[in-house]
Each structure stands twice: as C-alpha cells, then as structure tokens.
Write a protein that holds these residues in place. Structure first.
Motif, mmCIF file in Angstrom:
data_model
loop_
_atom_site.group_PDB
_atom_site.id
_atom_site.type_symbol
_atom_site.label_atom_id
_atom_site.label_comp_id
_atom_site.label_asym_id
_atom_site.label_seq_id
_atom_site.Cartn_x
_atom_site.Cartn_y
_atom_site.Cartn_z
ATOM 1 N N TYR A 1 0.824 -1.201 0.000
ATOM 2 C CA TYR A 1 0.000 0.000 0.000
ATOM 3 C C TYR A 1 0.863 1.258 0.000
ATOM 4 C CZ TYR A 1 0.969 0.708 5.002
ATOM 5 O OH TYR A 1 1.592 0.931 6.201
ATOM 6 N N VAL A 2 0.236 2.377 -0.392
ATOM 7 C CA VAL A 2 0.852 3.700 -0.338
ATOM 8 C C VAL A 2 0.093 4.531 0.684
ATOM 9 C CG1 VAL A 2 1.275 5.843 -1.624
ATOM 10 C CG2 VAL A 2 1.630 3.626 -2.741
ATOM 11 N N ARG A 3 0.816 5.293 1.467
ATOM 12 C CA ARG A 3 0.174 6.296 2.322
ATOM 13 C C ARG A 3 1.007 7.562 2.298
ATOM 14 N NH1 ARG A 3 1.453 6.819 8.589
ATOM 15 N NH2 ARG A 3 3.271 5.488 8.869
ATOM 16 N N TRP A 4 0.377 8.671 2.671
ATOM 17 C CA TRP A 4 1.116 9.928 2.798
ATOM 18 C C TRP A 4 0.762 10.583 4.111
ATOM 19 C CZ3 TRP A 4 -2.202 8.416 -0.895
ATOM 20 C CH2 TRP A 4 -3.401 9.115 -1.094
ATOM 21 N N VAL A 5 1.771 11.191 4.704
ATOM 22 C CA VAL A 5 1.653 11.679 6.069
ATOM 23 C C VAL A 5 2.341 13.036 6.184
ATOM 24 C CG1 VAL A 5 3.702 10.344 6.724
ATOM 25 C CG2 VAL A 5 2.134 11.097 8.494
ATOM 26 N N MET A 6 1.719 13.951 6.937
ATOM 27 C CA MET A 6 2.326 15.259 7.178
ATOM 28 C C MET A 6 3.250 15.157 8.386
ATOM 29 S SD MET A 6 0.610 18.991 7.977
ATOM 30 C CE MET A 6 -0.628 18.744 6.705
ATOM 31 N N VAL A 7 4.519 15.516 8.199
ATOM 32 C CA VAL A 7 5.550 15.358 9.223
ATOM 33 C C VAL A 7 6.173 16.718 9.532
ATOM 34 C CG1 VAL A 7 7.727 14.206 9.806
ATOM 35 C CG2 VAL A 7 6.009 13.006 8.441
ATOM 36 N N LYS A 8 6.458 16.957 10.795
ATOM 37 C CA LYS A 8 7.095 18.209 11.209
ATOM 38 C C LYS A 8 8.542 18.275 10.727
ATOM 39 C CE LYS A 8 4.448 18.345 15.529
ATOM 40 N NZ LYS A 8 4.531 18.258 17.009
ATOM 41 N N LYS A 9 9.013 19.500 10.508
ATOM 42 C CA LYS A 9 10.433 19.729 10.273
ATOM 43 C C LYS A 9 11.121 19.949 11.617
ATOM 44 C CE LYS A 9 11.881 22.318 6.892
ATOM 45 N NZ LYS A 9 12.051 23.496 5.994
ATOM 46 N N ARG A 10 12.338 19.483 11.721
ATOM 47 C CA ARG A 10 13.126 19.752 12.927
ATOM 48 C C ARG A 10 13.581 21.204 12.923
ATOM 49 N NH1 ARG A 10 16.705 16.489 11.885
ATOM 50 N NH2 ARG A 10 16.239 14.725 13.258
ATOM 51 N N ASP A 11 14.008 21.662 11.753
ATOM 52 C CA ASP A 11 14.534 23.019 11.584
ATOM 53 C C ASP A 11 13.745 23.687 10.457
ATOM 54 O OD1 ASP A 11 15.943 25.328 11.152
ATOM 55 O OD2 ASP A 11 17.843 24.344 10.636
#
Length: 356
Positions: A142-152
């Motif tokens: 399967y494919v999924r997409w996720v919103m991830v925070k930036k460290r910087d």
C-alpha cells in the motif's frame, strides 16, 4: 545527554527512494484476534469461525483483513510518522495473501515522494509499504502519505517529488485467497441473505448503528498494533496542541466503520483493496461513530462464478446519525461531522447457482 533513544525522523531526514526495513517482527496470535473482536465487534463469518472458513476451502479462519493492515502499518510508525501532524491518506492498497494466527509479519517501506508545505514547518512524505510473512510471502502492499514536522524550519528542501497514483485499482488486479470457493457458503449462518447480485451502483446504505469511542479503548487498540505515534498517547503533549486532546488513530475509525458496515454489507467477506482514503476531520474519545456506504461499482472476477467484487465508498460520521448521508458539498468541502471517506473493493459471494 544520551543519544540512545529514537527521536523519530523529521521531514528533512527523508530522502527520495530511501528504503527502510522496520523493526520489530510481530507474530499474530489468537489473543490478538480476540482483542480485535472485543474492540470492534466485527461479525463477518469467514473471519469469525474456523468451521465456516474450512467449508470455503481455507485451512482456518484468517485474521481480519484490517487487523493485518494495522499490524503492518504499526511497524512503520517509529521511522515514518513518529513526528507526524496527521496521516493524510491511502492509495493502491492490495491484500495479496491471507494472514492466520501463528504467522509472523514484518514491513519494508520505500520513500516515493516528498513535498514541503508552504508554511515551511511541515512536509508531506509519501511511502510505499509492504508487509511480508516470515517466508517472505508478500501479504500487503500500500501507499500512504503523512504530514511530518520539520526539525529546523530554516532547512532547505531541494529534492521533491509528488508520485502519480492511480484513482482506483481495476478489478483484474484483485486477488482472492488461494483455495477459496464460496460454493458451500452458508447464507443462514452468515446472517445476511444479500449476495453480489442484490447490489447496484449508486445504491446508498445507512448502517444504522453507532459506536462511542472510549479513551482507554482507542489507546489499547493503537498499542495492539505497536503504533507509537505520540499524538495518540501523550495527553500532556497534546494538551498544548490547538485541539487539546489525544487524537484517535485513523485506522481505529476504519475498523469501526468496517464493523458497523456489517449491517447492510454482511456478506462482504473480504476487503481486498483500498483505492483511496482520507481522514477528513479529527476524532477524539467521546465521539460516537456512525457510517454509511455507497456502491460505486460492481465487477465480475476473471474465472470466478462463485463471487464478484463490489467497489464501496464508506463515509464515517461523528456524533450524527448517518440517515441523511452527510457528505461533501459541491465545492468538495466536508461538514465537520465527517471523519473518514474510504473507497475500497470487497469480495462477496453470489447467490445464483452458476458455480462449477
């Protein structure tokens, strides 16, 4: 300070075409199946009784398709979505082999897309994840997409790509468990008299029942899958977020909606593909989930006279009965009550006696 703990990956840590082999392998047990049943109450007969499954040519009752999905998904969280803001969607998901109690699953992912958001604080990571048995038999893709925070936030992202994903899987790419034949399907024991022939594209079904989410239940379910995403567990942390609450794992809503769909789709024996899915609005403990479905399409299966496929769209709604079929408007905007919009294929036995 010790560097032995895992802080999880931030958006700038991901690279296109990066392969990630996830820890830890997980053996599925009868206890997992019992707990899954206690959490959601699914009643689909093939997954409920060894005797029913054996009549259809399987060696035992397979574990619920979504339990297998959640375990494979849970393996990916420490590397993919530990620092997620939200899981956004799914596509091109296929179940390729049944999972039984005693099977051990592991997961491998590949980063297939990256896109920084305009706020420069987050980005979207696209991954293709594959779940395997210990024999290296592929059971889920399967494919999924996720919103991830930036460290910087000042980190410059130069390598971006948004993958092209198909709208839906064609019926000729669906796969049924080897040896499965519905010729001896017991309609009385199944609890529903409606077969593949009885459904038509465009038909809408209100699944009637509702289920309230308890705080302890959604966290227990998420731990069952070894999903370690912080947003589901840490109230101290989430209390400082704008919502102020722990978020319910989106897969928990999918399983609730699937279980509720038994009332109206009781002979939808297997989920064989997810064409697309969106978690439209957040869910928290105390919300009551209802669901409705629409038949999008129906298809014959090559070489099969005992079963056909139905393409189903199921919409899950919070704190509002689904009798009015709450949906997005003409501009594509969803009401706040809609929490899930899922497009998927199920396999259903035929009632007509045309079996060979």
């Amino acid at each position: 300070m010790s560097d032995k703990t895992n802080p999880g990956n931030f958006f700038e840590d991901f690279k296109l075409d990066q392969e990630i082999r996830h820890a830890t392998p997980r053996t599925v047990t009868a206890g997992d199946v019992a707990l899954y049943t206690a959490l959601y109450g699914p009643r689909f007969p093939v997954q409920s009784a060894d005797s029913f499954a054996r009549r259809l040519g399987l060696r035992a009752a397979p574990v619920d398709d979504l339990l297998a999905f959640h375990i494979v998904f849970g393996k990916t969280v420490p590397e993919i979505s530990l620092n997620a803001v939200a899981n956004l969607g799914y596509a091109e998901c296929r179940w390729l082999a049944p999972v039984f109690a005693g099977d051990t699953l592991h997961t491998i992912s590949r980063v297939i897309g990256l896109k920084e958001n305009s706020n420069k604080k987050t980005g979207v990571v696209y991954v293709r994840s594959q779940g395997y048995k210990e024999s290296d038999e592929l059971v889920l893709d399967y494919v999924r997409w996720v919103m991830v925070k930036k460290r910087d936030e000042s980190a410059v992202i130069t390598d971006e790509r948004v993958p092209k994903l198909i709208d839906h899987l064609p019926a000729d790419r669906l796969r049924l468990p080897m040896g499965l034949n519905f010729a001896q399907y017991d309609w009385t024991l199944a609890g529903s008299r409606h077969g593949w022939e009885d459904y038509e594209p465009g038909e809408k079904i209100d699944h009637v029942d509702g289920m309230t989410i308890e705080e302890s239940e959604h966290m227990l379910a998420t731990r069952l899958y070894q999903n370690t995403a912080k947003v589901h567990f840490d109230q101290h942390r989430q209390g400082q977020d704008k919502l102020g609450r722990r978020l319910v794992y989106g897969g928990h809503i999918i399983s609730l909606a699937r279980a509720l769909s038994f009332n109206g789709l009781g002979n939808a024996a297997f989920v064989v593909a997810i064409n697309g899915g969106r978690h439209v609005n957040p869910t928290v403990a105390g919300n009551t989930i209802y669901a409705w479905s629409q038949v999008l399409d129906k298809a014959e299966l090559d070489g099969r006279t005992d079963a056909g496929a139905l393409r189903i769209r199921t919409v899950a709604v919070k704190d509002q009965p689904a009798a009015g079929f709450p949906d997005k408007d003409s501009t594509g905007k969803y009401p706040d009550s809609v929490v899930l919009d899922l497009d998927y294929w199920v396999v259903m036995p035929k009632r007509e006696k045309r079996r060979r």
